[in-house]
Structure formats: structure tokens, C-alpha cells
Design an enzyme around this catalytic site. Structure first.
Site, PDB file in Angstrom:
ATOM      1  N   GLN A  46       0.848  -1.194   0.000  1.00 58.48           N
ATOM      2  CA  GLN A  46       0.000   0.000   0.000  1.00 58.48           C
ATOM      3  C   GLN A  46       0.876   1.233   0.000  1.00 58.48           C
ATOM      4  O   GLN A  46       1.928   1.242   0.645  1.00 58.48           O
ATOM      5  CB  GLN A  46      -0.893  -0.018   1.261  1.00 58.48           C
ATOM      6  CG  GLN A  46      -1.857   1.150   1.410  1.00 58.48           C
ATOM      7  CD  GLN A  46      -2.731   0.991   2.641  1.00 58.48           C
ATOM      8  OE1 GLN A  46      -3.332  -0.062   2.862  1.00 58.48           O
ATOM      9  NE2 GLN A  46      -2.806   2.043   3.454  1.00 58.48           N
ATOM     10  N   ASN A  48       0.795   5.389   0.764  1.00 57.51           N
ATOM     11  CA  ASN A  48       0.008   6.408   1.467  1.00 57.51           C
ATOM     12  C   ASN A  48       0.554   7.792   1.166  1.00 57.51           C
ATOM     13  O   ASN A  48       1.742   7.956   0.887  1.00 57.51           O
ATOM     14  CB  ASN A  48       0.074   6.195   2.988  1.00 57.51           C
ATOM     15  CG  ASN A  48      -0.553   4.874   3.402  1.00 57.51           C
ATOM     16  OD1 ASN A  48      -1.467   4.376   2.740  1.00 57.51           O
ATOM     17  ND2 ASN A  48      -0.053   4.304   4.483  1.00 57.51           N
ATOM     18  N   HIS A  62       2.475   6.256  15.633  1.00 60.85           N
ATOM     19  CA  HIS A  62       1.545   5.159  15.320  1.00 60.85           C
ATOM     20  C   HIS A  62       2.264   3.875  14.942  1.00 60.85           C
ATOM     21  O   HIS A  62       3.391   3.899  14.424  1.00 60.85           O
ATOM     22  CB  HIS A  62       0.644   5.560  14.143  1.00 60.85           C
ATOM     23  CG  HIS A  62      -0.140   6.798  14.400  1.00 60.85           C
ATOM     24  ND1 HIS A  62      -0.592   7.614  13.400  1.00 60.85           N
ATOM     25  CD2 HIS A  62      -0.534   7.396  15.561  1.00 60.85           C
ATOM     26  CE1 HIS A  62      -1.245   8.638  13.918  1.00 60.85           C
ATOM     27  NE2 HIS A  62      -1.221   8.539  15.239  1.00 60.85           N
ATOM     28  N   LYS A  72       7.668   0.701   6.964  1.00 64.73           N
ATOM     29  CA  LYS A  72       7.294   1.924   6.229  1.00 64.73           C
ATOM     30  C   LYS A  72       8.528   2.523   5.568  1.00 64.73           C
ATOM     31  O   LYS A  72       9.554   2.712   6.214  1.00 64.73           O
ATOM     32  CB  LYS A  72       6.687   2.947   7.197  1.00 64.73           C
ATOM     33  CG  LYS A  72       5.403   2.465   7.850  1.00 64.73           C
ATOM     34  CD  LYS A  72       4.918   3.382   8.941  1.00 64.73           C
ATOM     35  CE  LYS A  72       3.691   2.802   9.626  1.00 64.73           C
ATOM     36  NZ  LYS A  72       3.318   3.548  10.851  1.00 64.73           N
ATOM     37  N   TYR A 132       4.436   7.484   1.720  1.00 66.25           N
ATOM     38  CA  TYR A 132       5.132   6.301   2.237  1.00 66.25           C
ATOM     39  C   TYR A 132       4.485   5.008   1.759  1.00 66.25           C
ATOM     40  O   TYR A 132       3.278   4.932   1.578  1.00 66.25           O
ATOM     41  CB  TYR A 132       5.255   6.342   3.762  1.00 66.25           C
ATOM     42  CG  TYR A 132       4.009   6.657   4.542  1.00 66.25           C
ATOM     43  CD1 TYR A 132       3.470   7.939   4.553  1.00 66.25           C
ATOM     44  CD2 TYR A 132       3.391   5.685   5.320  1.00 66.25           C
ATOM     45  CE1 TYR A 132       2.343   8.242   5.299  1.00 66.25           C
ATOM     46  CE2 TYR A 132       2.271   5.985   6.085  1.00 66.25           C
ATOM     47  CZ  TYR A 132       1.746   7.258   6.063  1.00 66.25           C
ATOM     48  OH  TYR A 132       0.637   7.556   6.804  1.00 66.25           O
ATOM     49  N   ASP A 170      -4.556  11.553  18.663  1.00 72.39           N
ATOM     50  CA  ASP A 170      -3.133  11.611  19.029  1.00 72.39           C
ATOM     51  C   ASP A 170      -2.914  12.363  20.347  1.00 72.39           C
ATOM     52  O   ASP A 170      -1.915  12.156  21.016  1.00 72.39           O
ATOM     53  CB  ASP A 170      -2.309  12.219  17.898  1.00 72.39           C
ATOM     54  CG  ASP A 170      -2.131  11.224  16.751  1.00 72.39           C
ATOM     55  OD1 ASP A 170      -1.704  11.639  15.652  1.00 72.39           O
ATOM     56  OD2 ASP A 170      -2.436  10.021  16.946  1.00 72.39           O
TER      57      ASP A 170
HETATM   58  C1  LIG Z   1      -3.214   5.226   8.088  1.00 65.40           C
HETATM   59  C2  LIG Z   1      -4.508   5.112   7.343  1.00 65.40           C
HETATM   60  C3  LIG Z   1      -5.625   5.858   7.693  1.00 65.40           C
HETATM   61  N1  LIG Z   1      -6.779   5.725   6.985  1.00 65.40           N
HETATM   62  C4  LIG Z   1      -7.929   6.571   7.352  1.00 65.40           C
HETATM   63  C5  LIG Z   1      -8.343   6.502   8.799  1.00 65.40           C
HETATM   64  C6  LIG Z   1      -8.892   7.891   9.056  1.00 65.40           C
HETATM   65  O1  LIG Z   1     -10.244   7.951   8.608  1.00 65.40           O
HETATM   66  C7  LIG Z   1      -8.061   8.787   8.143  1.00 65.40           C
HETATM   67  C8  LIG Z   1      -6.915   9.472   8.867  1.00 65.40           C
HETATM   68  O2  LIG Z   1      -6.230   8.486   9.599  1.00 65.40           O
HETATM   69  P1  LIG Z   1      -5.172   8.927  10.695  1.00 65.40           P
HETATM   70  O3  LIG Z   1      -5.713  10.058  11.489  1.00 65.40           O
HETATM   71  O4  LIG Z   1      -4.747   7.660  11.419  1.00 65.40           O
HETATM   72  O5  LIG Z   1      -4.001   9.450   9.767  1.00 65.40           O
HETATM   73  P2  LIG Z   1      -2.526   9.870  10.280  1.00 65.40           P
HETATM   74  O6  LIG Z   1      -2.624  10.571  11.587  1.00 65.40           O
HETATM   75  O7  LIG Z   1      -1.856  10.511   9.153  1.00 65.40           O
HETATM   76  O8  LIG Z   1      -1.877   8.450  10.568  1.00 65.40           O
HETATM   77  C9  LIG Z   1      -0.697   8.028   9.944  1.00 65.40           C
HETATM   78  O9  LIG Z   1       0.340   8.751  10.566  1.00 65.40           O
HETATM   79  C10 LIG Z   1       1.532   8.126  10.886  1.00 65.40           C
HETATM   80  C11 LIG Z   1       2.615   9.070  10.443  1.00 65.40           C
HETATM   81  C12 LIG Z   1       1.769   6.781  10.361  1.00 65.40           C
HETATM   82  O10 LIG Z   1       2.907   6.320  10.287  1.00 65.40           O
HETATM   83  C13 LIG Z   1       0.642   5.930   9.974  1.00 65.40           C
HETATM   84  O11 LIG Z   1       0.809   5.494   8.646  1.00 65.40           O
HETATM   85  C14 LIG Z   1      -0.667   6.529  10.090  1.00 65.40           C
HETATM   86  O12 LIG Z   1      -1.146   6.161  11.360  1.00 65.40           O
HETATM   87  O13 LIG Z   1      -7.519   7.909   7.137  1.00 65.40           O
HETATM   88  C15 LIG Z   1      -6.901   4.860   5.919  1.00 65.40           C
HETATM   89  O14 LIG Z   1      -7.995   4.771   5.295  1.00 65.40           O
HETATM   90  N2  LIG Z   1      -5.817   4.098   5.569  1.00 65.40           N
HETATM   91  C16 LIG Z   1      -4.619   4.195   6.228  1.00 65.40           C
HETATM   92  O15 LIG Z   1      -3.649   3.496   5.849  1.00 65.40           O
END
Ligand SMILES: Cc1cn([C@H]2C[C@H](O)[C@@H](COP(=O)(O)OP(=O)(O)O[C@H]3O[C@H](C)C(=O)[C@H](O)[C@H]3O)O2)c(=O)[nH]c1=O
Length: 188
Positions: A46, A48, A62, A72, A132, A170
Site C-alpha cells: 500500500q 500512502n 503510530h 514503512k 510512504y 493523538d
Molecule cells: C493510516 C490510514 C488511515 N486511513 C484513514 C483513517 C482515518 O479515517 C483517516 C486518517 O487516519 P489517521 O488520522 O490515522 O491518519 P494519520 O494521523 O496521518 O496516521 C498516519 O500517521 C503516521 C505518520 C503513520 O505512520 C501511519 O501510517 C498513520 O497512522 O484515514 C486509511 O484509510 N488508511 C490508512 O492506511
């Protein structure tokens, strides 16, 4: 392409070669043969990308639990960020320690963060895009976090806690001493 082990040797800084000419530059940003030789054989399932508008946006720390733990390969597609990896492998000599690297769209540097590590970053410029590749699919059920500014980690983030831009999730992540044991360290 240079591969540089950091203070936690499993985390690797990758510096692609930049070939400049009158138009700009070209970089090979991933070579399976070199990655396999220097780091190991992984398949990325995948890709991102996230956009953060403000300086001082913190996403992380995370990780995903096994069997959905993710390696990653992180780069900065626009702007600049401080990328951080924290060792969460129980029994590791560097458990709870972190390494960090400044990734920018200019330097083209990448960070390899293996499974077993928490990952996060703080933006250093507005309109920063992180890009990533991960080795396992996203699984909300296996998604976990660690408090970004847990004093026990000693991470010197480039933003004060009161100015950091964070998701509600967070803001409420557990500290290291409240984290269930997620990974075990396999002595090579
Ligand atoms: C990670 C991820 C999230 N989502 C959805 C879940 C939520 O509805 C939305 C935002 O998710 P989140 O707030 O967890 O996104 P980040 O805060 O950028 O999280 C990431 O930030 C740090 C830097 C990381 O290393 C991880 O890859 C990941 O946890 O995207 C998806 O649909 N697919 C995904 O692979």
C-alpha cells in the site's frame, strides 16, 4: 543511492542520487535490488500520502499490531518534516529509544522504519506532503499509538506542545509505561 544505518541500526536513512541538468533533476527513488541487498526482501502492499497545511502538525506516534505490523518507507513529497521512529520491540537493547531524520522534498531522503517501531513526524514547513509505502494493509483494528511527547521518550520535537496541531486521537495516546507489549526483539 546511499543506505545509512542510524543509531538504531534497523532504521535506515536512504539518500537517492540526484542527477541534475539544465531542466532540474532526476532521482531513482526505489530499487528493489538495492533495497533487498541493504535492508531485506519486503513487498509493499500500500502507498500512502497525507497533506498537512501548517508548520508544527504532528501525526503519530503510530504502529499496527501483528499480524498487520507495517514496515514503512517514508519520504517527503513537498515541504519538510522531522521523521521519528521509536523502538517498541520488547527485549531490544534500544527499547523505548528513538531515531529521527529530516526529510524534505529538496533532499529526497527516505527513512526505512521496520515493523516493531512507532512512527510519527512533525512538519517543518506549511503544505507538507508525506508519502510512504507500507508492507501491510491498513487495519483500524490493529492501529495503535504512543503519546508523541511522552517525556520518557525524550524526543525534542521542533514544536511546543501548546502549539502542536494534532488529531484528538493523538492527544490521547498512551505513554510508553502504559503500552501493552506489542513486539518482541529477535536476536539476529
Ligand atoms: C493510516 C490510514 C488511515 N486511513 C484513514 C483513517 C482515518 O479515517 C483517516 C486518517 O487516519 P489517521 O488520522 O490515522 O491518519 P494519520 O494521523 O496521518 O496516521 C498516519 O500517521 C503516521 C505518520 C503513520 O505512520 C501511519 O501510517 C498513520 O497512522 O484515514 C486509511 O484509510 N488508511 C490508512 O492506511
Amino acid at each position: 543511492m546511499q543506505f545509512e544505518q542510524l543509531a538504531i541500526p534497523e532504521v535506515v536513512l536512504i539518500k537517492p542520487k540526484r542527477l541534475g541538468d539544465a531542466r532540474g533533476y532526476f532521482m531513482e527513488t526505489y530499487r528493489a535490488d538495492m533495497f533487498e541487498r541493504e535492508i531485506g526482501s519486503f513487498s509493499f502492499l500500500q502507498d500512502n500520502r497525507s497533506f498537512s497545511a501548517e508548520i508544527g502538525t504532528v501525526r503519530g506516534l503510530h504502529f499496527q499490531l501483528d499480524p498487520k505490523a507495517q514496515g514503512k518507507l517514508v519520504s517527503c513529497a513537498a515541504g519538510a518534516l522531522l521523521d521519528v521512529a521509536v523502538d517498541l520491540r520488547t527485549g531490544s537493547p534500544t527499547y523505548g529509544r528513538f531515531v529521527s531524520a529530516k526529510l524534505t522534498s529538496e533532499n529526497g531522503f527516505q527513512l526505512w522504519v521496520p515493523a516493531g517501531f512507532a512512527h510519527g513526524f512533525c512538519t517543518l514547513q506549511p503544505d507538507t506532503v508525506i508519502s510512504y509505502k507500507v508492507t501491510s494493509y491498513y487495519s483500524q483494528e490493529h492501529d495503535r499509538g504512543l503519546l508523541w511527547n511522552d517525556p520518557a521518550l525524550g524526543i525534542e520535537w521542533p514544536v511546543a506542545a501548546e502549539k502542536a496541531i494534532l488529531s484528538d486521537k493523538d492527544r490521547k495516546q498512551p505513554t510508553l509505561d502504559h503500552l501493552e507489549s506489542a513486539f518482541t526483539y529477535n536476536v539476529k
